[in-house]
Design an enzyme around this catalytic site. Structure first.
Site, PDB file in Angstrom:
ATOM      1  N   ARG A  16       7.230 -12.084 -13.084  1.00 18.80           N
ATOM      2  CA  ARG A  16       5.988 -12.810 -13.386  1.00 18.80           C
ATOM      3  C   ARG A  16       4.761 -12.237 -12.672  1.00 18.80           C
ATOM      4  O   ARG A  16       3.640 -12.582 -12.984  1.00 18.80           O
ATOM      5  CB  ARG A  16       6.160 -14.297 -13.038  1.00 18.80           C
ATOM      6  CG  ARG A  16       6.940 -15.051 -14.089  1.00 18.80           C
ATOM      7  CD  ARG A  16       7.292 -16.440 -13.620  1.00 18.80           C
ATOM      8  NE  ARG A  16       8.345 -16.434 -12.616  1.00 18.80           N
ATOM      9  CZ  ARG A  16       8.751 -17.501 -11.944  1.00 18.80           C
ATOM     10  NH1 ARG A  16       8.157 -18.652 -12.121  1.00 18.80           N
ATOM     11  NH2 ARG A  16       9.730 -17.401 -11.062  1.00 18.80           N
ATOM     12  N   LYS A  23       7.724  -7.278  -5.753  1.00 17.93           N
ATOM     13  CA  LYS A  23       6.989  -8.496  -5.377  1.00 17.93           C
ATOM     14  C   LYS A  23       6.811  -8.651  -3.869  1.00 17.93           C
ATOM     15  O   LYS A  23       5.716  -8.965  -3.395  1.00 17.93           O
ATOM     16  CB  LYS A  23       7.702  -9.727  -5.937  1.00 17.93           C
ATOM     17  CG  LYS A  23       7.044 -11.024  -5.515  1.00 17.93           C
ATOM     18  CD  LYS A  23       7.443 -12.186  -6.366  1.00 17.93           C
ATOM     19  CE  LYS A  23       8.684 -12.839  -5.853  1.00 17.93           C
ATOM     20  NZ  LYS A  23       8.998 -14.060  -6.629  1.00 17.93           N
ATOM     21  N   GLY A 142      14.928 -26.647  -7.613  1.00 23.44           N
ATOM     22  CA  GLY A 142      16.227 -27.309  -7.535  1.00 23.44           C
ATOM     23  C   GLY A 142      16.028 -28.682  -6.892  1.00 23.44           C
ATOM     24  O   GLY A 142      15.214 -28.833  -5.978  1.00 23.44           O
ATOM     25  N   ASN A 172      14.528 -28.433  -3.289  1.00 24.82           N
ATOM     26  CA  ASN A 172      15.071 -27.397  -2.408  1.00 24.82           C
ATOM     27  C   ASN A 172      14.012 -26.336  -2.145  1.00 24.82           C
ATOM     28  O   ASN A 172      13.456 -25.759  -3.077  1.00 24.82           O
ATOM     29  CB  ASN A 172      16.292 -26.779  -3.116  1.00 24.82           C
ATOM     30  CG  ASN A 172      16.788 -25.520  -2.421  1.00 24.82           C
ATOM     31  OD1 ASN A 172      16.563 -25.322  -1.231  1.00 24.82           O
ATOM     32  ND2 ASN A 172      17.486 -24.685  -3.172  1.00 24.82           N
ATOM     33  N   ASN A 230       5.298 -16.505  -7.059  1.00 24.23           N
ATOM     34  CA  ASN A 230       5.932 -15.925  -8.246  1.00 24.23           C
ATOM     35  C   ASN A 230       4.910 -15.281  -9.164  1.00 24.23           C
ATOM     36  O   ASN A 230       5.242 -14.451  -9.987  1.00 24.23           O
ATOM     37  CB  ASN A 230       6.700 -16.999  -9.019  1.00 24.23           C
ATOM     38  CG  ASN A 230       7.823 -17.591  -8.179  1.00 24.23           C
ATOM     39  OD1 ASN A 230       8.662 -16.865  -7.654  1.00 24.23           O
ATOM     40  ND2 ASN A 230       7.824 -18.898  -8.017  1.00 24.23           N
ATOM     41  N   ARG A 335     -15.417   6.828  10.316  1.00 20.53           N
ATOM     42  CA  ARG A 335     -14.203   7.179   9.566  1.00 20.53           C
ATOM     43  C   ARG A 335     -13.041   7.431  10.532  1.00 20.53           C
ATOM     44  O   ARG A 335     -13.243   7.511  11.750  1.00 20.53           O
ATOM     45  CB  ARG A 335     -14.510   8.378   8.677  1.00 20.53           C
ATOM     46  CG  ARG A 335     -15.439   7.973   7.514  1.00 20.53           C
ATOM     47  CD  ARG A 335     -15.930   9.167   6.744  1.00 20.53           C
ATOM     48  NE  ARG A 335     -14.821  10.016   6.341  1.00 20.53           N
ATOM     49  CZ  ARG A 335     -14.938  11.318   6.080  1.00 20.53           C
ATOM     50  NH1 ARG A 335     -16.125  11.920   6.186  1.00 20.53           N
ATOM     51  NH2 ARG A 335     -13.885  12.015   5.711  1.00 20.53           N
ATOM     52  N   LYS A 353     -16.836  11.152  11.923  1.00 26.12           N
ATOM     53  CA  LYS A 353     -15.442  11.332  11.488  1.00 26.12           C
ATOM     54  C   LYS A 353     -14.688  12.174  12.496  1.00 26.12           C
ATOM     55  O   LYS A 353     -15.175  13.234  12.893  1.00 26.12           O
ATOM     56  CB  LYS A 353     -15.414  12.025  10.124  1.00 26.12           C
ATOM     57  CG  LYS A 353     -14.021  12.100   9.536  1.00 26.12           C
ATOM     58  CD  LYS A 353     -13.753  13.373   8.764  1.00 26.12           C
ATOM     59  CE  LYS A 353     -13.425  14.533   9.661  1.00 26.12           C
ATOM     60  NZ  LYS A 353     -12.989  15.736   8.981  1.00 26.12           N
ATOM     61  N   TYR A 389     -17.326  22.217   7.362  1.00 22.35           N
ATOM     62  CA  TYR A 389     -16.432  22.552   6.256  1.00 22.35           C
ATOM     63  C   TYR A 389     -17.006  23.721   5.468  1.00 22.35           C
ATOM     64  O   TYR A 389     -18.167  23.698   5.067  1.00 22.35           O
ATOM     65  CB  TYR A 389     -16.328  21.307   5.365  1.00 22.35           C
ATOM     66  CG  TYR A 389     -15.335  21.383   4.235  1.00 22.35           C
ATOM     67  CD1 TYR A 389     -14.045  21.853   4.437  1.00 22.35           C
ATOM     68  CD2 TYR A 389     -15.694  20.960   2.954  1.00 22.35           C
ATOM     69  CE1 TYR A 389     -13.138  21.894   3.400  1.00 22.35           C
ATOM     70  CE2 TYR A 389     -14.787  20.991   1.912  1.00 22.35           C
ATOM     71  CZ  TYR A 389     -13.512  21.468   2.134  1.00 22.35           C
ATOM     72  OH  TYR A 389     -12.613  21.503   1.097  1.00 22.35           O
ATOM     73  N   ARG A 442     -35.354  28.805  13.465  1.00 21.00           N
ATOM     74  CA  ARG A 442     -36.019  28.435  12.214  1.00 21.00           C
ATOM     75  C   ARG A 442     -37.163  29.399  11.971  1.00 21.00           C
ATOM     76  O   ARG A 442     -37.603  30.100  12.896  1.00 21.00           O
ATOM     77  CB  ARG A 442     -36.533  26.997  12.283  1.00 21.00           C
ATOM     78  CG  ARG A 442     -37.595  26.796  13.333  1.00 21.00           C
ATOM     79  CD  ARG A 442     -38.189  25.393  13.326  1.00 21.00           C
ATOM     80  NE  ARG A 442     -39.281  25.317  14.284  1.00 21.00           N
ATOM     81  CZ  ARG A 442     -39.385  24.416  15.247  1.00 21.00           C
ATOM     82  NH1 ARG A 442     -38.458  23.519  15.417  1.00 21.00           N
ATOM     83  NH2 ARG A 442     -40.423  24.407  16.051  1.00 21.00           N
TER      84      ARG A 442
HETATM   85  C1  UD1 Z   1      15.451 -20.972  -6.011  1.00 24.11           C
HETATM   86  C2  UD1 Z   1      16.507 -22.041  -5.855  1.00 24.11           C
HETATM   87  C3  UD1 Z   1      15.874 -23.398  -6.108  1.00 24.11           C
HETATM   88  C4  UD1 Z   1      14.706 -23.616  -5.174  1.00 24.11           C
HETATM   89  C5  UD1 Z   1      13.730 -22.462  -5.269  1.00 24.11           C
HETATM   90  C6  UD1 Z   1      12.687 -22.583  -4.189  1.00 24.11           C
HETATM   91  C7  UD1 Z   1      18.573 -20.936  -6.557  1.00 24.11           C
HETATM   92  C8  UD1 Z   1      19.606 -20.868  -7.616  1.00 24.11           C
HETATM   93  N1  UD1 Z   1      17.559 -21.796  -6.780  1.00 24.11           N
HETATM   94  O1  UD1 Z   1      14.998 -20.979  -7.342  1.00 24.11           O
HETATM   95  O2  UD1 Z   1      16.817 -24.430  -5.928  1.00 24.11           O
HETATM   96  O3  UD1 Z   1      14.080 -24.847  -5.467  1.00 24.11           O
HETATM   97  O4  UD1 Z   1      14.386 -21.212  -5.091  1.00 24.11           O
HETATM   98  O5  UD1 Z   1      11.680 -21.628  -4.357  1.00 24.11           O
HETATM   99  O6  UD1 Z   1      18.689 -20.260  -5.575  1.00 24.11           O
HETATM  100  N2  UD1 Z   1      17.390 -13.266  -5.413  1.00 24.11           N
HETATM  101  C9  UD1 Z   1      18.078 -12.114  -5.120  1.00 24.11           C
HETATM  102  N3  UD1 Z   1      18.996 -11.667  -5.995  1.00 24.11           N
HETATM  103  C10 UD1 Z   1      19.290 -12.296  -7.144  1.00 24.11           C
HETATM  104  C11 UD1 Z   1      18.573 -13.485  -7.454  1.00 24.11           C
HETATM  105  C12 UD1 Z   1      17.632 -13.945  -6.565  1.00 24.11           C
HETATM  106  O7  UD1 Z   1      17.838 -11.496  -4.082  1.00 24.11           O
HETATM  107  O8  UD1 Z   1      20.165 -11.837  -7.879  1.00 24.11           O
HETATM  108  C13 UD1 Z   1      16.400 -13.781  -4.455  1.00 24.11           C
HETATM  109  C14 UD1 Z   1      14.994 -13.721  -5.000  1.00 24.11           C
HETATM  110  O9  UD1 Z   1      14.353 -12.499  -4.610  1.00 24.11           O
HETATM  111  C15 UD1 Z   1      14.343 -14.913  -4.300  1.00 24.11           C
HETATM  112  C16 UD1 Z   1      15.505 -15.871  -4.063  1.00 24.11           C
HETATM  113  O10 UD1 Z   1      16.682 -15.134  -4.216  1.00 24.11           O
HETATM  114  O11 UD1 Z   1      13.799 -14.550  -3.060  1.00 24.11           O
HETATM  115  C17 UD1 Z   1      15.505 -17.047  -5.033  1.00 24.11           C
HETATM  116  O12 UD1 Z   1      15.613 -16.555  -6.355  1.00 24.11           O
HETATM  117  P1  UD1 Z   1      14.638 -17.007  -7.518  1.00 24.11           P
HETATM  118  O13 UD1 Z   1      15.086 -16.381  -8.780  1.00 24.11           O
HETATM  119  O14 UD1 Z   1      13.215 -16.845  -7.123  1.00 24.11           O
HETATM  120  O15 UD1 Z   1      15.031 -18.555  -7.596  1.00 24.11           O
HETATM  121  P2  UD1 Z   1      14.132 -19.769  -8.006  1.00 24.11           P
HETATM  122  O16 UD1 Z   1      14.221 -19.950  -9.484  1.00 24.11           O
HETATM  123  O17 UD1 Z   1      12.796 -19.670  -7.413  1.00 24.11           O
HETATM  124 CA    CA Z   2      11.332 -18.104  -6.245  1.00 21.41          CA
END
Ligand code: UD1
Ligand code: CA
Length: 454
Positions: A16, A23, A142, A172, A230, A335, A353, A389, A442
């Site tokens: 996104r 990101k 969540g 969450n 995001n 600089r 510089k 230069y 000069r």
């Molecule tokens: C997640 C939580 C959600 C919570 C929210 C808070 C899960 C399933 N859900 O949702 O309950 O409310 O965060 O912001 O975890 N990531 C990886 N590898 C992967 C997938 C994800 O490293 O395969 C990392 C992402 O970079 C991110 C984090 O896990 O930092 C959470 O993943 P994301 O897809 O952003 O979950 P959300 O939908 O935001």
């Molecule tokens: Ca997230």
């Protein structure tokens, strides 16, 4: 507290953001999202080990983590947050203690929050403690599901939630503490039987709960801390919050910020007491500014070290070192590699510089000093240029102490000017001059009779 470990999940694609840059490397308040999170964890508690989970195509992230000596593991396929955490198992297996898990895209969490979460988790001997938040619009997060006695039994993701669960306002944050003794076994039981076909880390709560372990959630008091980045719009919101925090922190420590709305100070900047920051000013990267300075208006200072009692007005300063009592501007450009010793003045439309300007020397008007070493108490006349230069290479200009350079002088480098030399205005100096000389280079002025004009 002993045996504390940390994992940061940062392998998500960040689609996104619509960006070629991963990101977690996007910056807020002048610092990459991921380093806000690592710094938050490190400040919260002394950790035995901190591991970041990075995704494919994230060579850039790895390079950055290497630079700051942060350990990482690679998640080849993005199969979900539970799978991401499992990728870190090799680095953390056979360990006892507590694990803090955060996401790489939550730069607003404060270290005190993490500290308090861990304290609560340990004190209550929980197997898992979730940092939750009670928010007005829980859409997308969540939801924390509690039983009638208030015990946390599971987390349900937006996409799997029933209409009734969607009404739950406790969400969450994506931040957890786990007891390492029970975590890995529970994680291995997570499946991907959901609409997204992902291994959800959140499912671990229900699994632990079913197996008879204690799971709990504590709600944040300041809900803005949970904001995940995001989109670019959320990036801007997070930036604004962090910049306000930084300005407030500085003001509380005795810095005057005349107009915080137009003052942009990066997270890692340090500023001493009684310094005044005037409007429209950007202070960036690892800049350190001393006490009793006046910086701005309309000034940028980037990655520089500024001592006490320095004035910088309407100027641009990058990767430079400025000693005490120096005056810069209005309209000067320092600089990279510029060093201004005590009591120097660099003023109107002058550029410096990769040069050292010695104690008390003045470069007041319309000059360019590049690849030069200028001694003490030198006066650089208006319009003086170091011609450093030749189109291919750069050459050095050395000017010793107490030299007086008249106006509009060209110093064709490499050239060495001995101490106490006086260079006449308008000279083009191509050969070195030894101490105590007067040099004029000069054309002599000639005066002729004017032709008759009608
Ligand atoms: C997640 C939580 C959600 C919570 C929210 C808070 C899960 C399933 N859900 O949702 O309950 O409310 O965060 O912001 O975890 N990531 C990886 N590898 C992967 C997938 C994800 O490293 O395969 C990392 C992402 O970079 C991110 C984090 O896990 O930092 C959470 O993943 P994301 O897809 O952003 O979950 P959300 O939908 O935001
Ligand atoms: Ca997230």
């Amino acid at each position: 507290m002993d045996n504390i470990y940390g994992v940061i999940l940062g392998a998500g694609e960040g689609t996104r953001m619509k960006s070629c840059l991963p990101k977690v490397l996007h910056k807020v308040c002048g610092k990459e999202l991921i380093f806000h999170v690592t710094d938050c964890m490190k400040t919260a508690v002394k950790m035995q080990k901190l591991v970041v989970v990075v995704g494919s195509g994230s060579d850039l992230v790895i390079k950055c983590l290497d630079k700051y000596q942060v350990d990482y593991v690679f998640q080849k396929e993005r199969l979900g947050s539970a799978h991401a955490l499992l990728c870190a198992k090799d680095k953390l297996k056979n360990l006892n203690g507590q694990l803090i898990v955060m996401c790489g895209d939550t730069p607003l969490v404060q270290s005190k929050t993490i500290k308090d979460l861990l304290k609560y988790h340990v004190k209550n001997k929980n197997s898992a403690t979730v940092l939750s938040g009670i928010i007005k619009n829980p859409f997308g997060y969540g939801r924390i599901v509690r039983d009638t006695r208030g015990k946390v039994i599971c987390i349900v993701e937006e996409k799997s939630a029933t209409e009734q669960e969607k009404q739950i306002k406790e969400i969450n944050s994506g931040i957890y503490c786990f007891d390492l003794k029970v975590l890995w076994k529970a994680l291995s039981k997570v499946d991907n039987k959901n609409n997204k076909k992902e291994y959800y880390l959140t499912d671990v709560i229900a699994i632990l709960n079913k197996d008879g372990y204690k799971t709990d959630a504590v709600a944040l008091t300041n809900e803005e801390e949970i904001l995940g980045v995001n989109t670019r719009a959320q990036l801007a919101v997070a930036d604004k919050i962090l910049r306000d925090r930084k300005n407030n922190e500085l003001m509380a420590s005795g810095v005057t910020v005349i107009n915080p709305e137009t003052t942009y100070i990066d997270a890692d900047v340090v500023i001493g007491q009684d310094t005044i920051i005037k409007p429209n000013t950007y202070i960036e990267a690892n800049t350190k500014i001393g006490r009793n300075c006046i910086i701005g208006p309309d000034t940028t200072v980037k990655d520089s070290i500024i001592a006490d009692n320095v004035f910088i007005t309407n100027s641009y300063v990058e990767s430079s070192k400025i000693e005490k009592g120096v005056n810069v501007g209005p309209f000067a450009h320092l600089r990279p590699g510029s060093v201004l010793k005590e009591n120097v003045k660099v003023g109107n439309f002058s550029e410096v510089k990769k040069s050292v300007v010695g104690y008390g020397s003045k470069v007041n008007h319309l000059s360019y000093i590049g690849d030069a070493t200028v001694g003490k108490n030198v006066n650089i006349g208006a319009g003086t240029i170091t011609c450093n230069y030749d189109g291919k290479n750069k050459f050095q200009t050395i000017i010793k102490d107490d030299v007086f350079v008249g106006s509009n002088v060209n110093l064709v480098a490499p050239v060495h000017i001995g101490s106490k030399v006086l260079i006449a205005a308008g000279s083009t100096i191509t050969d070195s001059v030894s101490s105590n000389k007067l040099v004029i280079a000069r054309e002599r002025q000639i005066v002729k009779e004017r032709k008759r004009v009608k």
